[in-house]
Design a protein around this motif. Structure first.
Motif, PDB file in Angstrom:
ATOM      1  N   ASP A 162      21.630  36.397  55.421  1.00  0.00           N
ATOM      2  CA  ASP A 162      22.498  35.782  54.396  1.00  0.00           C
ATOM      3  C   ASP A 162      22.873  34.342  54.705  1.00  0.00           C
ATOM      4  N   ASP A 163      22.071  33.655  55.517  1.00  0.00           N
ATOM      5  CA  ASP A 163      22.304  32.237  55.814  1.00  0.00           C
ATOM      6  C   ASP A 163      23.748  31.973  56.232  1.00  0.00           C
ATOM      7  N   PRO A 164      24.185  32.515  57.371  1.00  0.00           N
ATOM      8  CA  PRO A 164      25.582  32.342  57.787  1.00  0.00           C
ATOM      9  C   PRO A 164      25.860  30.923  58.265  1.00  0.00           C
ATOM     10  N   LEU A 165      27.115  30.506  58.128  1.00  0.00           N
ATOM     11  CA  LEU A 165      27.572  29.256  58.709  1.00  0.00           C
ATOM     12  C   LEU A 165      27.798  29.493  60.198  1.00  0.00           C
ATOM     13  N   ILE A 166      27.293  28.583  61.043  1.00  0.00           N
ATOM     14  CA  ILE A 166      27.442  28.709  62.494  1.00  0.00           C
ATOM     15  C   ILE A 166      28.584  27.812  62.959  1.00  0.00           C
ATOM     16  N   VAL A 167      29.568  28.416  63.603  1.00  0.00           N
ATOM     17  CA  VAL A 167      30.739  27.670  64.083  1.00  0.00           C
ATOM     18  C   VAL A 167      31.028  28.072  65.521  1.00  0.00           C
ATOM     19  N   GLU A 168      31.302  27.083  66.351  1.00  0.00           N
ATOM     20  CA  GLU A 168      31.730  27.368  67.719  1.00  0.00           C
ATOM     21  C   GLU A 168      33.235  27.158  67.828  1.00  0.00           C
ATOM     22  N   LEU A 169      33.903  28.112  68.499  1.00  0.00           N
ATOM     23  CA  LEU A 169      35.312  27.973  68.832  1.00  0.00           C
ATOM     24  C   LEU A 169      35.414  27.770  70.336  1.00  0.00           C
ATOM     25  N   TYR A 170      35.972  26.629  70.710  1.00  0.00           N
ATOM     26  CA  TYR A 170      36.044  26.253  72.127  1.00  0.00           C
ATOM     27  C   TYR A 170      37.503  26.326  72.565  1.00  0.00           C
ATOM     28  N   ALA A 171      37.774  27.158  73.577  1.00  0.00           N
ATOM     29  CA  ALA A 171      39.142  27.382  74.038  1.00  0.00           C
ATOM     30  C   ALA A 171      39.387  26.689  75.372  1.00  0.00           C
ATOM     31  N   GLN A 172      40.560  26.077  75.485  1.00  0.00           N
ATOM     32  CA  GLN A 172      40.993  25.514  76.755  1.00  0.00           C
ATOM     33  C   GLN A 172      42.515  25.461  76.747  1.00  0.00           C
ATOM     34  N   GLN A 173      43.086  25.485  77.929  1.00  0.00           N
ATOM     35  CA  GLN A 173      44.546  25.417  77.988  1.00  0.00           C
ATOM     36  C   GLN A 173      45.024  24.056  77.472  1.00  0.00           C
ATOM     37  N   PHE A 174      45.785  23.980  76.383  1.00  0.00           N
ATOM     38  CA  PHE A 174      46.250  25.057  75.518  1.00  0.00           C
ATOM     39  C   PHE A 174      45.962  24.635  74.099  1.00  0.00           C
ATOM     40  N   ASN A 175      44.679  24.538  73.742  1.00  0.00           N
ATOM     41  CA  ASN A 175      44.306  24.133  72.394  1.00  0.00           C
ATOM     42  C   ASN A 175      42.926  24.674  72.049  1.00  0.00           C
ATOM     43  N   TRP A 176      42.617  24.604  70.763  1.00  0.00           N
ATOM     44  CA  TRP A 176      41.319  25.028  70.256  1.00  0.00           C
ATOM     45  C   TRP A 176      40.556  23.823  69.711  1.00  0.00           C
ATOM     46  N   THR A 177      39.251  23.885  69.809  1.00  0.00           N
ATOM     47  CA  THR A 177      38.378  22.890  69.190  1.00  0.00           C
ATOM     48  C   THR A 177      37.264  23.641  68.462  1.00  0.00           C
ATOM     49  N   ALA A 178      36.940  23.185  67.249  1.00  0.00           N
ATOM     50  CA  ALA A 178      35.873  23.819  66.470  1.00  0.00           C
ATOM     51  C   ALA A 178      34.670  22.879  66.405  1.00  0.00           C
ATOM     52  N   CYS A 315      47.643  33.006  78.599  1.00  0.00           N
ATOM     53  CA  CYS A 315      46.742  32.123  79.346  1.00  0.00           C
ATOM     54  C   CYS A 315      47.469  31.025  80.106  1.00  0.00           C
ATOM     55  N   GLY A 316      48.808  31.061  80.118  1.00  0.00           N
ATOM     56  CA  GLY A 316      49.549  30.028  80.835  1.00  0.00           C
ATOM     57  C   GLY A 316      50.874  29.715  80.167  1.00  0.00           C
ATOM     58  N   THR A 317      51.507  28.657  80.639  1.00  0.00           N
ATOM     59  CA  THR A 317      52.871  28.352  80.208  1.00  0.00           C
ATOM     60  C   THR A 317      52.978  27.996  78.729  1.00  0.00           C
ATOM     61  N   SER A 318      51.963  27.379  78.155  1.00  0.00           N
ATOM     62  CA  SER A 318      52.009  26.988  76.746  1.00  0.00           C
ATOM     63  C   SER A 318      51.156  27.884  75.862  1.00  0.00           C
ATOM     64  N   HIS A 319      50.919  29.094  76.324  1.00  0.00           N
ATOM     65  CA  HIS A 319      50.116  30.049  75.553  1.00  0.00           C
ATOM     66  C   HIS A 319      50.660  30.232  74.130  1.00  0.00           C
ATOM     67  N   TYR A 320      51.978  30.291  74.000  1.00  0.00           N
ATOM     68  CA  TYR A 320      52.600  30.546  72.703  1.00  0.00           C
ATOM     69  C   TYR A 320      52.247  29.479  71.667  1.00  0.00           C
ATOM     70  N   ASN A 321      51.904  28.290  72.139  1.00  0.00           N
ATOM     71  CA  ASN A 321      51.668  27.165  71.236  1.00  0.00           C
ATOM     72  C   ASN A 321      50.180  26.888  71.025  1.00  0.00           C
ATOM     73  N   MET A 322      49.316  27.770  71.505  1.00  0.00           N
ATOM     74  CA  MET A 322      47.873  27.559  71.389  1.00  0.00           C
ATOM     75  C   MET A 322      47.386  28.129  70.064  1.00  0.00           C
ATOM     76  N   GLN A 323      47.305  27.286  69.064  1.00  0.00           N
ATOM     77  CA  GLN A 323      46.900  27.726  67.738  1.00  0.00           C
ATOM     78  C   GLN A 323      46.232  26.582  66.974  1.00  0.00           C
ATOM     79  N   MET A 324      45.503  26.956  65.935  1.00  0.00           N
ATOM     80  CA  MET A 324      44.822  25.972  65.110  1.00  0.00           C
ATOM     81  C   MET A 324      44.854  26.418  63.653  1.00  0.00           C
TER      82      MET A 324
END
Length: 352
Positions: A162-178, A315-324
């Motif tokens: 079905d021709d999916p969209l390919i996306v990478e989610l990259y995790a690091q303390q304490f943020n996400w990158t797509a 995942c660490g002290t700022s885990h609660y704030n790791m969101q996107m």
């Protein structure tokens, strides 16, 4: 009501501590002076069992009435409905069994309490009874497990159909990158050993790989509604977990390996904001924020609902704030947004 609940819990804790102290005192006594429960004690404890039974049923009913409004709205992914159905059936079975077994447990504790002159009856075994209480749970649990495995297999069927969209989610303390595959929808090779902050290569893309040139790296996740999305997940440092609650999706991000998850968004951000449950939640939240603003507290601006990607592993002290923030939009809006983003090749060129 909350104050009454807290007071009740404190009273029960105090009773528990009092009983523990009595047990400790009894353990220090000689066998000859050990107290023996009287008929009055047994009857009193039987009434306490009934009281506690009423309490746990009451707190259950109160929790359903008070806090059901904070549950998530209907799933916004293609597989979410099946996921929710499995969860609610499991809850219903657990609640039904718990209600009956707790009632029987407390009733028998009272009915067969010790009484002077009453002789306890002992049955070494009862084949029919043991057969019933063994076979029924086996059948029910086997059914749930097989259903769960079937659901899990469907959800984890990550493929290129079905021709999916390919996306990478990259995790690091304490943020996400797509990261998106760009016009060719193919992600370039990457390794944490190739990370070069000075050259804006924050994800460690292989600059010699032609597929990496048109990759798009962003801090806000956009998804086209109705199109399958294959997520590939990496972690730079520790164990994280990519959790998208409204899509009923979660997968660990493990250092040194790539994990995968796939789903199809079915409800856009604009559509979910019209959901009555979401509207009610926004109203309640903004009422609280208005009170904060009147008290001069920070973070008191009016809030508007958004899908969100969270980390569900501590995942660490700022885990609660790791969101996107996640935005689900039409295919046309998504394509327009993607075209406006700078590619990895352009970013590296501007940072020689």
């Amino acid at each position: 009501m909350t104050a009454l609940l807290m007071l009740t819990v404190l009273v029960l804790i105090a009773i528990a501590i009092w009983q523990l102290t009595k047990i400790f005192q009894l353990s220090q006594l000689q066998v000859e002076t050990t107290e023996i429960a009287s008929d009055s004690d047994n009857k009193y404890n039987g009434y306490l069992l009934f009281g506690f039974l009423i309490f746990i049923y009451g707190i259950t009913i109160f929790s359903f009435a008070k806090y059901s409004k904070v549950l998530l709205p209907d799933a916004s992914s293609d597989h979410g409905a099946e996921y929710d159905q499995l969860m609610w059936v499991s809850f219903a079975i657990i609640f039904f069994v718990q209600t009956i077994t707790q009632a029987l447990l407390h009733y028998f504790g009272y009915k067969y309490r010790g009484e002077k002159g009453k002789k306890a009856l002992f049955f070494a075994d009862n084949d029919r009874l043991e057969f019933i209480w063994t076979i029924i749970p086996v059948i029910v649990l086997a059914g749930l497990i097989l259903w769960g495995l079937y659901t899990w297999t469907n959800i984890m069927d990550v493929n290129e159909d079905d021709d999916p969209l390919i996306v990478e989610l990259y995790a690091q303390q304490f943020n996400w990158t797509a990261r998106y595959g760009g016009t060719d929808n193919v992600l370039g090779d990457a390794s944490v050993r190739l990370i070069d902050i000075d050259r804006a290569n924050v994800l460690g893309l292989d600059e010699a790989d032609p597929n990496a040139t048109d990759d798009v790296i962003v801090k806000e996740l956009h998804l086209p509604v109705g199109r399958k999305v294959n997520f590939k997940m990496r972690s730079q440092d520790v164990l994280h977990s990519a959790y998208m609650p409204h899509f009923r999706a979660q997968m660990n991000c493990v250092p040194g390996m790539v994990t995968q998850f796939s789903f199809t968004p079915t409800v856009t951000t604009e559509e979910i904001r019209l959901n009555p449950d979401v509207i009610e939640k926004v109203k309640r939240t903004n009422t609280i924020r208005a009170q904060w603003a009147a008290e001069g507290k920070p973070n008191a601006d009016p809030w508007e609902f958004d899908y969100v990607l969270l980390c569900n592993k501590i995942c660490g002290t700022s885990h609660y704030n790791m969101q996107m923030k996640i935005i689900v939009e039409t295919e046309e809006e998504f394509n327009k947004w993607l075209e406006e983003q700078a590619t990895f090749g352009e970013m590296v060129t501007s940072n020689p």
